[in-house]
Design an enzyme around this catalytic site. Structure first.
Site, PDB file in Angstrom:
ATOM      1  N   ASN A 137      11.717   3.548  45.433  1.00 13.89           N
ATOM      2  CA  ASN A 137      10.709   2.468  45.271  1.00 13.89           C
ATOM      3  C   ASN A 137       9.408   2.811  44.335  1.00 13.89           C
ATOM      4  O   ASN A 137       9.282   3.906  43.996  1.00 13.89           O
ATOM      5  CB  ASN A 137      10.184   2.245  46.823  1.00 13.89           C
ATOM      6  N   CYS A 138       8.770   1.763  43.839  1.00 16.24           N
ATOM      7  CA  CYS A 138       7.612   1.995  43.168  1.00 16.24           C
ATOM      8  C   CYS A 138       6.302   1.508  44.200  1.00 16.24           C
ATOM      9  O   CYS A 138       6.278   1.506  45.339  1.00 16.24           O
ATOM     10  CB  CYS A 138       7.456   1.333  41.838  1.00 16.24           C
ATOM     11  N   ILE A 139       5.326   0.919  43.456  1.00 14.91           N
ATOM     12  CA  ILE A 139       4.169   0.442  44.375  1.00 14.91           C
ATOM     13  C   ILE A 139       4.681  -0.788  45.347  1.00 14.91           C
ATOM     14  O   ILE A 139       4.231  -0.694  46.515  1.00 14.91           O
ATOM     15  CB  ILE A 139       3.103   0.133  43.431  1.00 14.91           C
ATOM     16  N   THR A 140       5.368  -1.639  44.734  1.00 12.20           N
ATOM     17  CA  THR A 140       5.536  -2.755  45.431  1.00 12.20           C
ATOM     18  C   THR A 140       7.034  -3.097  45.602  1.00 12.20           C
ATOM     19  O   THR A 140       7.400  -4.064  46.367  1.00 12.20           O
ATOM     20  CB  THR A 140       5.099  -4.356  44.730  1.00 12.20           C
ATOM     21  N   ARG A 141       8.089  -2.662  45.047  1.00 16.94           N
ATOM     22  CA  ARG A 141       9.177  -2.923  45.117  1.00 16.94           C
ATOM     23  C   ARG A 141      10.474  -1.744  45.256  1.00 16.94           C
ATOM     24  O   ARG A 141      10.342  -0.850  44.883  1.00 16.94           O
ATOM     25  CB  ARG A 141       9.810  -3.672  43.736  1.00 16.94           C
TER      26      ARG A 141
END
Length: 524
Positions: free
Chosen positions: A468-472
């Site tokens: 994952n990254c910040i939002t996804r």
């Protein structure tokens, strides 16, 4: 039986993962920047003159201490990238990967120093900067900046992938497996360090060419950057463009306190830390350009979606829209709003891309001087208002209100004119709207959501890679046909992006890390 994943898909996975790893040091840098901003603003003569109570030795020592801590990430940023890239990209033995990143970065610069010494190219201290050299962790080397850390990090990642489970003959078995990664790193990076001085002028020429193109574009340069970042965002590749502008010569070069500093964000932090005048040409690529869109434009989109929703659905979508507005207004995380219309109306997203670029251009033309990374209210307050009127922070409010009106009326018109099915306008209301609250405590809610999302993704057996990254969520799947997109959206996905036959991204929002952790547990 697992499907063989194509090399092109692995390429997508690598570049997405690389962009994600950039966010680990950048997130730290954003926080340290806030400390540096607070410390510098309250130690400036102008602020002390307006607030005399700050002119106390204990208070000033504390504020200088905060500024010193805030400058840490700026000083050691290349090393942070060298450690963060292998740490973020590898799936196994992450501690060994990070350790090897540190080793590789240091040995690379030691070898560069050796080459420069043996070829009599080691510059005298008085002319180091003019010769493109500097001190790196006490080692005189080429001034490679963040790019040096990125090169070291990527090479270490590749070595880790190749050797983390290598088996050696019994006599040397002790050095096998994960232990062989730092060993191979030390050997390979010593050779890389000898080669870099020979090819570095080519890298410099390419990066300077990009920088010249942007700088020669004048005010249109910030437009290209702002629009380009939004254009790349749906593919998760925007971090790479942002890092290039923030940390390399592509974002400009300046002399700060006698030192040559490259990259728009590096220049800004260097000037902020030293107390020298802030460069408008550097901040043109930073927070100020985002503020008209992030703090005003996207909230205008949210209001348009709310006003065009069916009256009976407005209460249900209010929480979703408010949480999205708070995310973009405070932290600069925009996906929760952007993905509400990205797939419904790509043309609207195209308008959003252009307006974002125009926001950067207008702020540059008005010579606003607000730096940092996020473009939210914290940056506006700390790096705008607290720094004084010379930043022209008040112009953000003027332009922002205009942007709010433009976004609101364009989106309201388009939603009604083309009957776009934005939240609250669905033909059937039985489907749960993303972000709608459910009963139960927070942990149970996250666990249940993770379970439902995992099922909608085709189960654990369909997932080859999960991150994952910040939002996804960023996934590599074996069979894209097994993904149930309506079910994903029913259980909290704001958007689903299928990049190719195997790479897919599921936009969840700022709480995505908790969801990913629960999914990891279910897949264990």
């Amino acid at each position: 039986m697992k499907t063989k994943i194509k090399k092109s898909s692995k390429g997508w996975e690598f570049f997405q993962g690389l962009g994600k790893t950039f966010m680990l040091p950048v997130a730290l840098l954003a926080f340290m920047g806030l400390l540096l901003g607070i410390g510098s603003s309250f130690t400036s003569p102008t602020t002390i003159e307006n607030l005399p109570f700050l002119d106390h030795s204990v208070i000033q020592i504390f504020l200088r201490f905060i500024s010193m801590i805030g400058g840490f990430a700026f000083t050691y940023l290349p090393l942070l990238f060298a450690v963060a890239i292998p740490l973020g990209l590898v799936r196994y033995e992450k501690g060994v990967a990070a350790f090897s990143g540190l080793i590789g970065y240091i040995i690379m610069h030691l070898s560069i120093n050796f080459y420069l010494t043996e070829t009599d190219k080691l510059a005298d201290s008085a002319v180091m900067r003019q010769e493109g050299q500097g001190m790196v962790l006490g080692i005189q080397s080429l001034e490679m900046g963040v790019l040096g850390g990125i090169i070291a990090g990527i090479i270490v990642y590749l070595l880790h992938q190749r050797f983390h489970n290598v088996k050696l003959p019994s006599a040397f078995a002790f050095f096998g497996g994960a232990r062989f990664v730092p060993i191979s790193t030390s050997i390979v990076m010593s050779v890389v360090g000898l080669l870099i001085p020979m090819i570095w002028p080519l890298f410099t020429m390419i990066i300077n060419g990009i920088g010249s193109t942007i700088n020669n574009a004048g005010a249109f340069g910030p437009f290209l950057f702002g629009a380009g970042e939004r254009l790349l965002l749906p593919f998760g590749l925007h971090h790479i463009l942002v890092a290039m502008i923030r940390f390399t010569e592509a974002g400009g070069t300046a002399v700060v306190n006698g030192e040559t500093v490259s990259g728009a964000l590096n220049i800004f932090y260097g000037q902020l830390k030293s107390g020298t005048p802030i460069s408008a040409s550097a901040t043109a690529f930073l927070s100020q350009g985002k503020m008209p869109t992030f703090m005003f434009g996207l909230p205008g989109v949210a209001l348009a979606i709310y006003h065009t929703a069916k009256p009976e659905n407005r209460k249900r979508i209010k929480g979703l829209l408010i949480s999205g507005v708070i995310a973009t207004f405070v932290t600069g995380i925009t996906e929760p709003i952007e993905f509400l219309f990205l797939f419904l109306a790509p043309a609207l997203y195209g308008i959003h891309v252009i307006l974002t670029g125009l926001g950067f251009m207008v702020m540059a033309l008005l010579h606003v001087k607000i730096g940092n990374t996020d473009g939210g209210i914290l940056d506006f307050f700390i790096f705008g208002i607290l720094q004084g009127t010379y930043t022209k922070w008040y112009l953000v409010l003027v332009v922002g209100l205009i942007w709010f009106a433009i976004y609101y009326f364009i989106f309201r018109f388009a939603i009604i004119k083309f009957n776009l099915k934005t939240p609250g306008r669905e033909d059937h209301t039985e489907t749960q709207i993303s972000g709608e609250s459910v009963h139960g405590n927070k942990d149970d809610k996250t666990s249940n959501q993770a379970r439902e999302l995992l099922t909608a993704l085709g189960g654990a057996e369909n997932i080859a890679s999960l991150d994952n990254c910040i939002t996804r969520l960023r996934l590599v799947v074996d069979d894209m046909e097994k993904i149930d997109e309506p079910s994903l959206k029913k259980h909290g996905a704001i958007g689903v992006i299928k990049l190719d036959a195997h790479n897919v991204q599921v936009v969840i929002g700022p709480q995505v890390n908790h969801v990913r952790v629960e999914m990891d547990k279910l897949m264990a």
